[in-house]
Design a protein around this motif. Structure first.
Motif, mmCIF file in Angstrom:
data_model
loop_
_atom_site.group_PDB
_atom_site.id
_atom_site.type_symbol
_atom_site.label_atom_id
_atom_site.label_comp_id
_atom_site.label_asym_id
_atom_site.label_seq_id
_atom_site.Cartn_x
_atom_site.Cartn_y
_atom_site.Cartn_z
ATOM 1 N N ILE A 48 0.830 -1.209 0.000
ATOM 2 C CA ILE A 48 0.000 0.000 0.000
ATOM 3 C C ILE A 48 0.861 1.254 0.000
ATOM 4 N N LEU A 49 1.911 1.242 0.851
ATOM 5 C CA LEU A 49 2.810 2.391 0.915
ATOM 6 C C LEU A 49 3.534 2.604 -0.407
ATOM 7 N N CYS A 50 3.921 1.491 -1.066
ATOM 8 C CA CYS A 50 4.588 1.600 -2.367
ATOM 9 C C CYS A 50 3.652 2.189 -3.411
ATOM 10 N N ALA A 51 2.385 1.760 -3.360
ATOM 11 C CA ALA A 51 1.394 2.277 -4.311
ATOM 12 C C ALA A 51 1.174 3.767 -4.108
ATOM 13 N N ILE A 52 1.110 4.176 -2.825
ATOM 14 C CA ILE A 52 0.929 5.604 -2.520
ATOM 15 C C ILE A 52 2.117 6.402 -3.025
ATOM 16 N N ALA A 53 3.327 5.873 -2.817
ATOM 17 C CA ALA A 53 4.536 6.573 -3.268
ATOM 18 C C ALA A 53 4.551 6.710 -4.780
ATOM 19 N N MET A 54 4.159 5.612 -5.484
ATOM 20 C CA MET A 54 4.114 5.658 -6.947
ATOM 21 C C MET A 54 3.113 6.681 -7.430
ATOM 22 N N PHE A 55 1.933 6.726 -6.776
ATOM 23 C CA PHE A 55 0.904 7.691 -7.154
ATOM 24 C C PHE A 55 1.369 9.117 -6.914
ATOM 25 N N SER A 56 2.038 9.319 -5.761
ATOM 26 C CA SER A 56 2.525 10.659 -5.428
ATOM 27 C C SER A 56 3.567 11.124 -6.427
ATOM 28 N N ASN A 57 4.471 10.214 -6.813
ATOM 29 C CA ASN A 57 5.496 10.574 -7.786
ATOM 30 C C ASN A 57 4.875 10.915 -9.132
ATOM 31 N N ALA A 58 3.855 10.131 -9.540
ATOM 32 C CA ALA A 58 3.180 10.394 -10.806
ATOM 33 C C ALA A 58 2.476 11.738 -10.768
ATOM 34 N N ALA A 59 1.820 11.998 -9.629
ATOM 35 C CA ALA A 59 1.116 13.281 -9.477
ATOM 36 C C ALA A 59 2.099 14.435 -9.527
ATOM 37 N N ALA A 60 3.246 14.261 -8.854
ATOM 38 C CA ALA A 60 4.266 15.313 -8.859
ATOM 39 C C ALA A 60 4.800 15.535 -10.262
ATOM 40 N N ALA A 61 4.988 14.432 -11.002
ATOM 41 C CA ALA A 61 5.483 14.560 -12.377
ATOM 42 C C ALA A 61 4.505 15.333 -13.238
ATOM 43 N N ASN A 62 3.217 15.016 -13.078
ATOM 44 C CA ASN A 62 2.192 15.746 -13.838
ATOM 45 C C ASN A 62 2.181 17.216 -13.464
ATOM 46 N N TRP A 63 2.329 17.495 -12.184
ATOM 47 C CA TRP A 63 2.335 18.890 -11.724
ATOM 48 C C TRP A 63 3.519 19.637 -12.311
ATOM 49 N N LEU A 64 4.682 19.009 -12.283
ATOM 50 C CA LEU A 64 5.877 19.649 -12.828
ATOM 51 C C LEU A 64 5.738 19.874 -14.330
ATOM 52 N N LYS A 65 5.113 18.916 -15.006
ATOM 53 C CA LYS A 65 4.895 19.064 -16.444
ATOM 54 C C LYS A 65 3.988 20.249 -16.716
ATOM 55 N N SER A 66 2.941 20.366 -15.914
ATOM 56 C CA SER A 66 2.006 21.492 -16.061
ATOM 57 C C SER A 66 2.713 22.807 -15.791
ATOM 58 N N GLU A 67 3.559 22.823 -14.737
ATOM 59 C CA GLU A 67 4.281 24.041 -14.394
ATOM 60 C C GLU A 67 5.255 24.424 -15.501
ATOM 61 N N LYS A 68 5.859 23.411 -16.157
ATOM 62 C CA LYS A 68 6.791 23.707 -17.230
ATOM 63 C C LYS A 68 6.078 24.391 -18.392
ATOM 64 N N ILE A 69 4.875 23.922 -18.686
ATOM 65 C CA ILE A 69 4.078 24.518 -19.758
ATOM 66 C C ILE A 69 3.719 25.961 -19.402
ATOM 67 N N LYS A 70 3.459 26.205 -18.129
ATOM 68 C CA LYS A 70 3.012 27.518 -17.677
ATOM 69 C C LYS A 70 4.155 28.326 -17.047
ATOM 70 N N LYS A 71 5.365 28.101 -17.514
ATOM 71 C CA LYS A 71 6.510 28.796 -16.919
ATOM 72 C C LYS A 71 6.383 30.310 -17.120
ATOM 73 N N ILE A 72 6.582 31.038 -16.060
ATOM 74 C CA ILE A 72 6.484 32.499 -16.107
ATOM 75 C C ILE A 72 7.714 33.067 -16.817
ATOM 76 N N LYS A 73 7.461 33.961 -17.785
ATOM 77 C CA LYS A 73 8.582 34.583 -18.492
ATOM 78 C C LYS A 73 8.723 36.074 -18.173
ATOM 79 N N GLY A 74 7.785 36.612 -17.396
ATOM 80 C CA GLY A 74 7.900 38.018 -17.035
ATOM 81 C C GLY A 74 6.599 38.611 -16.551
ATOM 82 N N TYR A 75 6.600 39.928 -16.434
ATOM 83 C CA TYR A 75 5.451 40.635 -15.872
ATOM 84 C C TYR A 75 5.273 41.989 -16.576
ATOM 85 N N VAL A 76 4.026 42.422 -16.645
ATOM 86 C CA VAL A 76 3.731 43.803 -17.018
ATOM 87 C C VAL A 76 3.203 44.486 -15.769
#
Length: 294
Positions: A12-40
């Motif tokens: 169960i703990l391994c499954a939770i860790a795998m899910f958390s890593n996958a979720a983190a990977a998706n989050w990082l992927k989303s953040e990469k797409i939405k990377k801030i390049k500046g401000y007005v």
């Protein structure tokens, strides 16, 4: 039997860790797409619209008398308010549209390709105006205190209504397409900006607080900047809700450009301060901000 239970727990703990890593990977992927390049940023005390890169370095300055609102468009043009007018300027600093008014203007908004919303504060009205200068629509506003304090922020929202922050009335009013008031939210302090969120709630900035009201007009969340002495809060002004539900907020530091405080900062819904732009000497008082993405 005990070993079997232990094995189940490990799986169960391994499954939770795998899910958390996958979720983190998706989050990082989303953040990469939405990377801030500046401000007005609208720097009212500098009389300039400033474009900053992702290192908080100023890469462009646009002369704009007492500016309070600005937008960078997809084609690189910038629409901005300049005290008693609104301009549209190209990346080469060519003015391609210039609306002049006898009224103070604190708000503007692009509405599609060839139309803009302009908030004429002193006249107590909103207008939709074409790129040729034709006034297509006028919305007279309802208020108790007019003139300089009539309103600050004004936005047309997805349902075709208008959210107007009546500064001196300490009230955000929602107007329908005919100019009728359909909703009011009263705050204890002078309001500055309001935004309709995707769930139908309304976020409002005032002197000290950023708050959220649900569809029924009940306050469901509030960030009180007075609880964070390091911010040097003077007046919360423009803000933007980011795709990850973080919020970037301007703190207008007053008419004295040397007043100490944090001109821009970012928080999350847990009211944690995630980032602070500390160079008040570079921007002085900031009134609004637009986050630019790659």
């Amino acid at each position: 039997m005990k070993r079997i239970k232990q094995l189940k727990i490990i799986l169960i703990l391994c499954a939770i860790a795998m899910f958390s890593n996958a979720a983190a990977a998706n989050w990082l992927k989303s953040e990469k797409i939405k990377k801030i390049k500046g401000y007005v940023i609208t720097a009212s005390e500098l009389d300039k619209v400033l474009v900053l890169n992702d290192k908080n370095e100023i890469v462009r300055k646009i002369e704009a008398n007492n500016t309070y609102d600005a937008w960078k468009l997809k084609n690189g043009n910038i629409l901005y308010a300049c005290h008693r007018g609104v301009r549209l300027i190209t990346p080469a600093d060519e003015i391609i549209w210039n609306y002049k008014s006898k009224s103070e203007i604190f708000a503007c908004q692009p509405l599609g390709k060839n139309k803009m919303l302009v908030g004429e504060c002193s006249k107590g009205r909103l207008i939709e105006i074409s790129s040729t200068g034709e006034i297509l629509k006028e919305i007279p506003l309802t208020y108790k205190k007019g003139g300089h304090g009539c309103f600050r922020g004004a936005r047309k929202i997805k349902n075709g209504h208008y959210l107007v922050s009546h500064h001196a009335d300490k009230t955000v009013r929602e107007y329908n397409k005919n100019g009728d008031v359909v909703k009011e939210i009263v705050r204890p302090f002078n309001v500055y900006a309001a935004q309709r969120l995707s769930n139908g709630s309304t976020m409002i900035s005032d002197v000290y607080c950023l708050s959220i009201y649900d569809k029924k007009g009940k306050m469901v969340w509030e960030f009180d900047a007075r609880e964070y002495s390091e911010l040097g809060v003077n007046h919360l002004t423009g803000f933007q809700v980011l795709p990850n539900d973080e919020i970037i907020i301007c703190n207008w530091l007053g008419h004295s450009p040397y007043k100490k405080g944090i001109p821009v900062f970012k928080i999350n819904m847990n009211k944690e301060i995630l980032w602070k732009y500390t160079n008040a000497q570079q921007t002085y008082s900031c009134t609004n901000i637009q986050v630019l993405y790659e």
